[in-house]
Design an enzyme around this catalytic site. Structure first.
Site, PDB file in Angstrom:
ATOM      1  N   ARG A 209      36.552  44.001  47.427  1.00  0.00           N
ATOM      2  CA  ARG A 209      35.442  44.860  47.881  1.00  0.00           C
ATOM      3  C   ARG A 209      35.088  45.494  46.407  1.00  0.00           C
ATOM      4  O   ARG A 209      33.936  45.476  46.120  1.00  0.00           O
ATOM      5  CB  ARG A 209      35.761  45.863  48.835  1.00  0.00           C
ATOM      6  CG  ARG A 209      35.716  45.347  50.189  1.00  0.00           C
ATOM      7  CD  ARG A 209      35.650  46.718  51.203  1.00  0.00           C
ATOM      8  NE  ARG A 209      36.954  46.978  51.562  1.00  0.00           N
ATOM      9  CZ  ARG A 209      37.882  46.438  52.360  1.00  0.00           C
ATOM     10  NH1 ARG A 209      37.554  45.483  53.086  1.00  0.00           N
ATOM     11  NH2 ARG A 209      39.066  47.071  52.557  1.00  0.00           N
ATOM     12  N   PHE A 225      28.898  38.110  57.918  1.00  0.00           N
ATOM     13  CA  PHE A 225      30.116  38.457  58.862  1.00  0.00           C
ATOM     14  C   PHE A 225      30.758  39.747  58.244  1.00  0.00           C
ATOM     15  O   PHE A 225      31.900  39.933  57.691  1.00  0.00           O
ATOM     16  CB  PHE A 225      31.607  37.338  58.442  1.00  0.00           C
ATOM     17  CG  PHE A 225      31.348  35.809  58.957  1.00  0.00           C
ATOM     18  CD1 PHE A 225      31.208  35.768  60.239  1.00  0.00           C
ATOM     19  CD2 PHE A 225      30.686  34.989  57.992  1.00  0.00           C
ATOM     20  CE1 PHE A 225      30.728  34.203  60.490  1.00  0.00           C
ATOM     21  CE2 PHE A 225      30.222  33.773  58.232  1.00  0.00           C
ATOM     22  CZ  PHE A 225      30.534  33.310  59.687  1.00  0.00           C
ATOM     23  N   SER A 248      28.081  39.623  64.160  1.00  0.00           N
ATOM     24  CA  SER A 248      27.509  39.658  65.419  1.00  0.00           C
ATOM     25  C   SER A 248      27.890  40.846  66.435  1.00  0.00           C
ATOM     26  O   SER A 248      27.528  40.957  67.532  1.00  0.00           O
ATOM     27  CB  SER A 248      28.211  38.331  65.972  1.00  0.00           C
ATOM     28  OG  SER A 248      29.817  38.577  66.033  1.00  0.00           O
ATOM     29  N   CYS A 337      40.624  33.050  55.718  1.00  0.00           N
ATOM     30  CA  CYS A 337      41.819  33.799  56.156  1.00  0.00           C
ATOM     31  C   CYS A 337      42.542  32.846  57.045  1.00  0.00           C
ATOM     32  O   CYS A 337      43.394  33.406  57.694  1.00  0.00           O
ATOM     33  CB  CYS A 337      41.548  35.452  56.658  1.00  0.00           C
ATOM     34  SG  CYS A 337      40.428  35.209  58.042  1.00  0.00           S
TER      35      CYS A 337
HETATM   36  N1  SAH Z   1      34.139  41.459  55.493  1.00  0.00           N
HETATM   37  C1  SAH Z   1      34.741  42.263  56.335  1.00  0.00           C
HETATM   38  C2  SAH Z   1      35.733  41.688  57.495  1.00  0.00           C
HETATM   39  C3  SAH Z   1      34.868  40.489  58.173  1.00  0.00           C
HETATM   40  S1  SAH Z   1      35.762  39.776  59.585  1.00  0.00           S
HETATM   41  C4  SAH Z   1      35.241  43.186  55.633  1.00  0.00           C
HETATM   42  O1  SAH Z   1      35.893  43.283  54.418  1.00  0.00           O
HETATM   43  O2  SAH Z   1      35.700  44.212  56.535  1.00  0.00           O
HETATM   44  C5  SAH Z   1      34.857  38.644  60.245  1.00  0.00           C
HETATM   45  C6  SAH Z   1      33.696  39.483  61.172  1.00  0.00           C
HETATM   46  O3  SAH Z   1      32.823  38.105  61.706  1.00  0.00           O
HETATM   47  C7  SAH Z   1      34.127  40.219  62.355  1.00  0.00           C
HETATM   48  O4  SAH Z   1      33.511  41.023  62.342  1.00  0.00           O
HETATM   49  C8  SAH Z   1      33.451  39.428  63.706  1.00  0.00           C
HETATM   50  O5  SAH Z   1      32.996  39.983  64.567  1.00  0.00           O
HETATM   51  C9  SAH Z   1      32.543  38.648  62.730  1.00  0.00           C
HETATM   52  N2  SAH Z   1      32.048  37.177  63.246  1.00  0.00           N
HETATM   53  C10 SAH Z   1      32.598  36.368  63.926  1.00  0.00           C
HETATM   54  N3  SAH Z   1      31.853  35.296  64.113  1.00  0.00           N
HETATM   55  C11 SAH Z   1      30.576  35.494  63.986  1.00  0.00           C
HETATM   56  C12 SAH Z   1      29.384  34.739  63.928  1.00  0.00           C
HETATM   57  N4  SAH Z   1      29.197  33.751  64.406  1.00  0.00           N
HETATM   58  N5  SAH Z   1      28.308  35.366  63.311  1.00  0.00           N
HETATM   59  C13 SAH Z   1      28.180  36.748  62.902  1.00  0.00           C
HETATM   60  N6  SAH Z   1      29.514  37.428  62.881  1.00  0.00           N
HETATM   61  C14 SAH Z   1      30.763  36.874  63.321  1.00  0.00           C
END
Ligand code: SAH
Length: 394
Positions: A209, A225, A248, A337
């Site tokens: 980040r 995401f 989502s 991950c």
């Molecule tokens: N980048 C974030 C962590 C991401 S975790 C951080 O640093 O805090 C992955 C995320 O993807 C989750 O919040 C989950 O709700 C979301 N997610 C899963 N499938 C998805 C999709 N098809 N479209 C949008 N979001 C999605």
């Protein structure tokens, strides 16, 4: 101690100090779930002690390779103390009050994850052994961390494989932990420890980040995401021109908005979109949108080796569309991950996407998990997070 006797020749991984004993390696074992067994090779030589897990394919997890080391409350206190001491020495300890304190196998405590969010600990007991020693572990955590509140998030899927029921709630202390305020690199975040994903926040991405923050100045950013907006808010703090964050989960976006409001930043520059990333990338492309910095940090597409093929398709899809949306000179920070997708495979999937997207793409940096997620060198399974920073030629 009841014995666990290995099949002939199956002591090799233990000699390399790998902590897992698979069912296929076990000649004979008896005991209750979580019981400490004495591990012996086929000739009867004692190799150490391990927690028995009769329901799991990982039939036992080694506590100690020293046959003389007793596994008792003092043993857990020592391991917790060692893990905490490691974190105290990390650079991150100076700029955040949110750290992973215990990282399972890599901290000598197989199946235990403990994260600290300011004065609240979140614990996950994910294997029969740590479940058995839960009270002793909780006592040590309270005593040594100085945190009175411990919220338990033993609701991960992997507990099923151990034959364990989910357990969620305060194990010690009690307070509202749906919006734990934490600080990371000078930014304020809100963490929903009770209902958020995993333990509430993705601490493993901390330094990444910060890297995105350093790269964001003047750029049009897409955070795919985004969960509670960690990358989006870092990019904003780094001077991004505009940010579109796609996620989502509505509750995650609620927390993201509260986090944004908790910082002295121009919130009007961030657009939170509740949508499916796969569909939304296509929609953006249809609208001829372009971005200068895209982050893709999807969930674990391949929870096990059996899902790698489908996961590869999903990784390729999002990376292809992201590369198409990238302006010349733009950057794509793309993560995986999935432990079952090794770094070389991930790179070749992304290479396939780049080939289909056309244009010249170079890897200019690589990402991993932050230092409070150490990987014991004999336990490569502990290394799951990988990422590439790609530059699209101008
Ligand atoms: N980048 C974030 C962590 C991401 S975790 C951080 O640093 O805090 C992955 C995320 O993807 C989750 O919040 C989950 O709700 C979301 N997610 C899963 N499938 C998805 C999709 N098809 N479209 C949008 N979001 C999605």
């Amino acid at each position: 101690m009841n014995p666990l006797i290995l099949k002939k020749g199956r002591e090799k991984s233990l000699r390399r100090r790998h902590p897992w004993i698979f069912s296929g390696a076990v000649e004979k074992a008896n005991g209750k779930a979580g019981e400490t067994l004495e591990v012996r090779d086929a000739s009867g030589k004692v190799l150490g002690s391990a927690a028995y897990s009769p329901k799991s394919q990982i039939r036992a997890r080694v506590w100690s390779f020293d046959p003389a080391e007793a596994v008792d409350a003092g043993f857990f206190r020592n391991r917790v103390q060692k893990a905490l001491a490691l974190r105290e020495g990390l650079a991150a300890a100076k700029h955040t009050n949110a750290l992973r304190l215990i990282n399972g196998e890599s901290d000598g405590l197989p199946g235990l994850v403990v994260d600290r969010y300011a004065d609240v600990l979140v614990a996950q007991f994910l294997a029969a052994g740590v479940e058995h020693w839960r009270d002793a572990i909780l006592d040590s955590l309270t005593e040594l961390s100085g945190c009175e509140a411990i919220f338990e998030r033993s609701d991960a899927e992997v507990r099923k494989l151990e034959g364990l029921e989910p357990r969620v709630g305060f194990a010690r202390g009690n307070r509202n932990a749906t919006r734990c305020p934490i600080v990371e690199h000078g930014l304020n975040y809100r963490v929903d420890v009770e209902q958020g994903q995993k333990t509430g926040f993705f601490l493993d991405q901390r330094e990444n980040r910060q890297r995105i923050r350093a790269l964001a100045a003047g750029r049009e950013v897409l955070d795919g995401f985004s969960y509670t907006g960690g990358f989006a808010i870092s990019a904003l703090a780094g001077g991004a021109k505009r940010i579109t964050a796609v996620e989502s989960s509505a509750p995650a976006l609620e927390v993201a908005k509260e986090t944004l409001a908790a910082n002295p930043l121009d919130a009007s520059k961030v657009d939170f979109v509740q949508a499916d990333v796969f569909a939304h990338l296509r929609k953006l492309r249809d609208g001829a949108a372009h971005f200068d910095l895209i982050i893709l940090d999807p969930p674990k597409f391949a929870p096990t080796a059996a899902q790698v093929k489908n996961a590869a398709r999903a990784y390729k899809d999002i990376n292809l569309w992201a590369l198409k949306l990238l302006a010349p000179g733009g950057l794509l920070a793309t993560f995986s991950c999935s432990g079952a997708v090794p770094p070389d495979l991930f790179q070749s999937i992304v290479a396939g996407a780049a080939l289909d997207a056309g244009g010249e793409v170079k890897i200019i940096e690589r990402f991993g998990a932050a230092a409070d997620h150490p990987v014991a060198i004999e336990f490569p399974e502990g290394e799951y997070l990988k990422g590439l920073l790609l530059l699209k030629a101008g």
